[in-house]
Design an enzyme around this catalytic site. Structure first.
Site, PDB file in Angstrom:
ATOM      1  N   GLU A 149      -2.393   6.334  -5.453  1.00 48.05           N
ATOM      2  CA  GLU A 149      -2.574   7.148  -4.245  1.00 48.05           C
ATOM      3  C   GLU A 149      -3.339   8.456  -4.490  1.00 48.05           C
ATOM      4  OE1 GLU A 149       1.292   7.659  -2.521  1.00 48.05           O
ATOM      5  OE2 GLU A 149       1.459   5.552  -1.935  1.00 48.05           O
TER       6      GLU A 149
ATOM      7  N   GLU B  34       3.015  -1.341  -2.537  1.00 47.23           N
ATOM      8  CA  GLU B  34       4.227  -0.721  -1.994  1.00 47.23           C
ATOM      9  C   GLU B  34       4.299  -1.022  -0.511  1.00 47.23           C
ATOM     10  OE1 GLU B  34       4.639   3.486  -2.658  1.00 47.23           O
ATOM     11  OE2 GLU B  34       4.025   3.343  -4.772  1.00 47.23           O
TER      12      GLU B  34
END
Length: 582
Positions: free
Chosen positions: A197, A412
């Site tokens: 991320e 995720e």
């Protein structure tokens, strides 16, 4: 008999090719409804799980420093113990196995492996031994290890020395760190992630200052100890991308990782216009997707930033040299996606040019509801994420259409429950909202794969356990297992555990019912059995039907079929031709 074997060899070769090429059945909602070799796993990160921050030779990371120096910014909590995965990983791996999961995605703590952050100062033997033991335990339990190199926690010493990701020096230190990881663990770890991320790291760490390293312009957040929200997000992001590319170079040179794969993980939301009739809001959606996805995806695929980012940031966006561009291009074997929720986007006028910052450069504002006060789904009123599973499908199609359908893993996906201390344990364990969330997202994922042709190959649940959730401390719970922070960190299954067990329990079911296997345990010398088996195979070849379609037929029809053609479908699997195809 030789002729019998020859005929069977030809037929099974043909049938195997046909059966394995069949697409998964979208009407079936369990593991069988996904492609062969599709991976289901859970995900975690070192800082959120391990604890043991002062054990085993580990040095302080930027999050150790952030949570201890500014405790008010993490709800007066820290991850010194976290969920004590460092000491309890064997028991937690048993939980993964009981869930019928295939894989576990975890990160390696740079500060545990190389405490100073620099290889020249030495590699921590205890850190190497811990991760090797963890990997061995996973493999011994049939769980595929998937390792993330950087999940937000580089050694604080690198921050103190040269400013961490604000300095180009970190690229070579990250290269060295990555090389050590590949050499030490590459023989058993075949799935690697470089950076987790980058968008969140740069925006929350350098624009809003809500996460470590907690930098921003003073006028953005008075709690920030320094920073420039208009320039530093772009600089840090630039070095994160170069660090990714350097790690990939080392990965592709390492002999131990030649049969592995490596990629970057991005965290897009899906966006819809605040007012669908507004051209300005529709254009704002394009800018939102450019910043959330294209900003980091264009460089790792095409070798350069997207034109929209260049236009929006101007000369505050660094540029790549020709050599850097070459290094970045095609530097991801797959794209990892962390998807949680969606937002409406409204166009806003250009901000004060005297106060530039990343989040206003793009002239948009996220909204929870649209202009009609409609929200995407349930959740926000309970202090949890809004559920918008259709957004996952749209994100995947956006990537497929814009980037030529690369391999994607959902690294995720999950939903939290806010625990403010007023809920009973029973309320938290009864997580029907989490079951609905995962069920709905998996259904949309299945449609993206089967109906839309998106090349998605895995799905990781965030998370196995409740854990330390960064600036939110322990107040928000993402786990399918409840962690009792007041009672020795006991793991207690929530209702979602049983749902996942059932959803994934079909992994090893055989393609046909073999309850009568012994009854039809014939040999090839039994001509009658041989002819019946060949008849069964020929029947399947000519009708090309699946197991489920067979089971839906009236049982008496099978009886008539057997009477007429001598087909004994029950004996089909006694030779083991199609064991575990689906």
């Amino acid at each position: 008999m030789k002729m019998h074997f020859f005929i069977l060899l030809v037929i099974t070769s043909w049938l195997s090719e046909k059966i394995t090429s069949l697409p998964p059945d979208s009407r079936v909602f369990d593991r069988h409804g996904f492609p062969d070799n599709f991976v289901f796993g859970t995900a975690a990160s070192a800082f959120q799980y391990e604890g043991a921050t002062s054990e085993g030779g580990k040095s302080p990371s930027i999050w150790d420093y952030f949570s201890h120096t500014f405790p008010e910014r993490t709800r007066m909590q820290n991850a010194d113990v976290a969920v004590d995965f460092y000491h309890r990983y064997k028991d937690d791996i048993k939980l993964m196995k009981e869930l019928n999961m295939d894989a576990f995605r975890f990160s390696i703590s740079w500060a545990r492996l190389i405490p100073s952050g620099k290889v020249k100062d030495g590699v921590n033997k205890e850190g190497v031994e811990f991760y090797k033991a963890l990997i061995d335990e996973l493999v011994a339990n049939g769980i595929e290890p998937s390792m993330t190199l950087y999940h937000w926690d580089h050694p604080q010493s690198l921050e103190d020395e040269y400013g961490g990701f604000l300095s180009p020096q970190i690229v070579e230190d990250f290269r060295d760190f990555s090389r050590v990881c590949f050499e030490e663990f590459g023989d058993k770890v075949k799935m690697w992630t470089t950076i987790n991320e980058p968008y969140v790291i740069t925006v929350a760490g350098y624009d809003t200052g809500n996460k470590a390293v907690g930098r921003c312009s003073k006028w953005v957040n008075s709690k920030c100890q320094g920073g420039d929200s208009g320039t530093e997000p772009y600089i840090a992001s630039h070095h994160l991308l170069l660090a990714h590319a350097a790690a990939v170079q080392e990965f592709r040179k390492c002999n131990k990782t030649q049969d592995g794969q490596i990629g970057i993980v991005l965290s897009p939301l899906w966006f819809e216009p605040y007012d669908s009739a507004s051209p300005a809001d529709n254009e704002a959606v394009k800018r939102a997707l450019a910043t959330e996805l294209d900003w980091h995806l264009d460089p790792v695929i095409h070798g350069d930033y997207p034109e929209m980012m260049k236009k929006l940031a101007g000369n505050r966006l660094p540029s790549f040299t020709p050599e850097q561009s070459k290094m970045l291009k095609n530097s991801s074997d797959f794209i990892g996606i962390n998807y949680y929720t969606a937002r409406y986007v409204a166009h806003i006028p250009q901000a004060d040019p005297a106060r530039p910052r990343f989040v206003t450069d793009h002239q948009l504002q996220w909204r929870v509801t649209n202009h009609s006060n409609h929200q995407f789904g349930p959740g926000e009123d309970r202090g949890i994420l809004q559920s918008h599973p259709e957004g996952l499908r749209k994100v995947l199609n956006y990537i497929k259409d814009k980037y030529n359908n690369p391999i994607v893993y959902i690294k995720e996906n999950g939903i939290n429950d806010y625990d403010d201390g007023t809920k009973s344990r029973e309320e938290i364990l009864n997580d029907t909202f989490r079951i609905s969330y995962h069920e709905d997202h998996l259904q949309q994922l299945q449609k993206a794969i089967i109906e839309d042709g998106c090349d998605v190959r895995g799905y990781y649940v965030w998370s196995l356990l409740d854990n330390f959730e960064w600036e939110h401390g322990y107040s928000t719970r993402f786990g399918v297992y409840y962690v009792d922070y007041d009672n020795d960190l006991t793991r207690i299954p929530k209702d979602s555990v049983n749902w996942f067990k059932q959803f994934l329990d079909v992994k090893n079911k055989e393609i046909w019912d073999v309850s009568h296997k012994e009854r039809y345990n014939k040999t090839f010398d039994d001509v009658e059995s041989f002819e019946a088996s060949v008849g069964s195979i020929l029947y399947l070849m000519t009708n090309n039907i699946s197991r489920r379609e067979e089971e839906e037929r009236d049982q008496c029809a099978f009886g008539n079929l057997n009477d007429q053609s001598g087909l004994l479908l029950e004996s089909y699997n006694s030779f083991g031709f199609l064991e575990n195809v689906w």
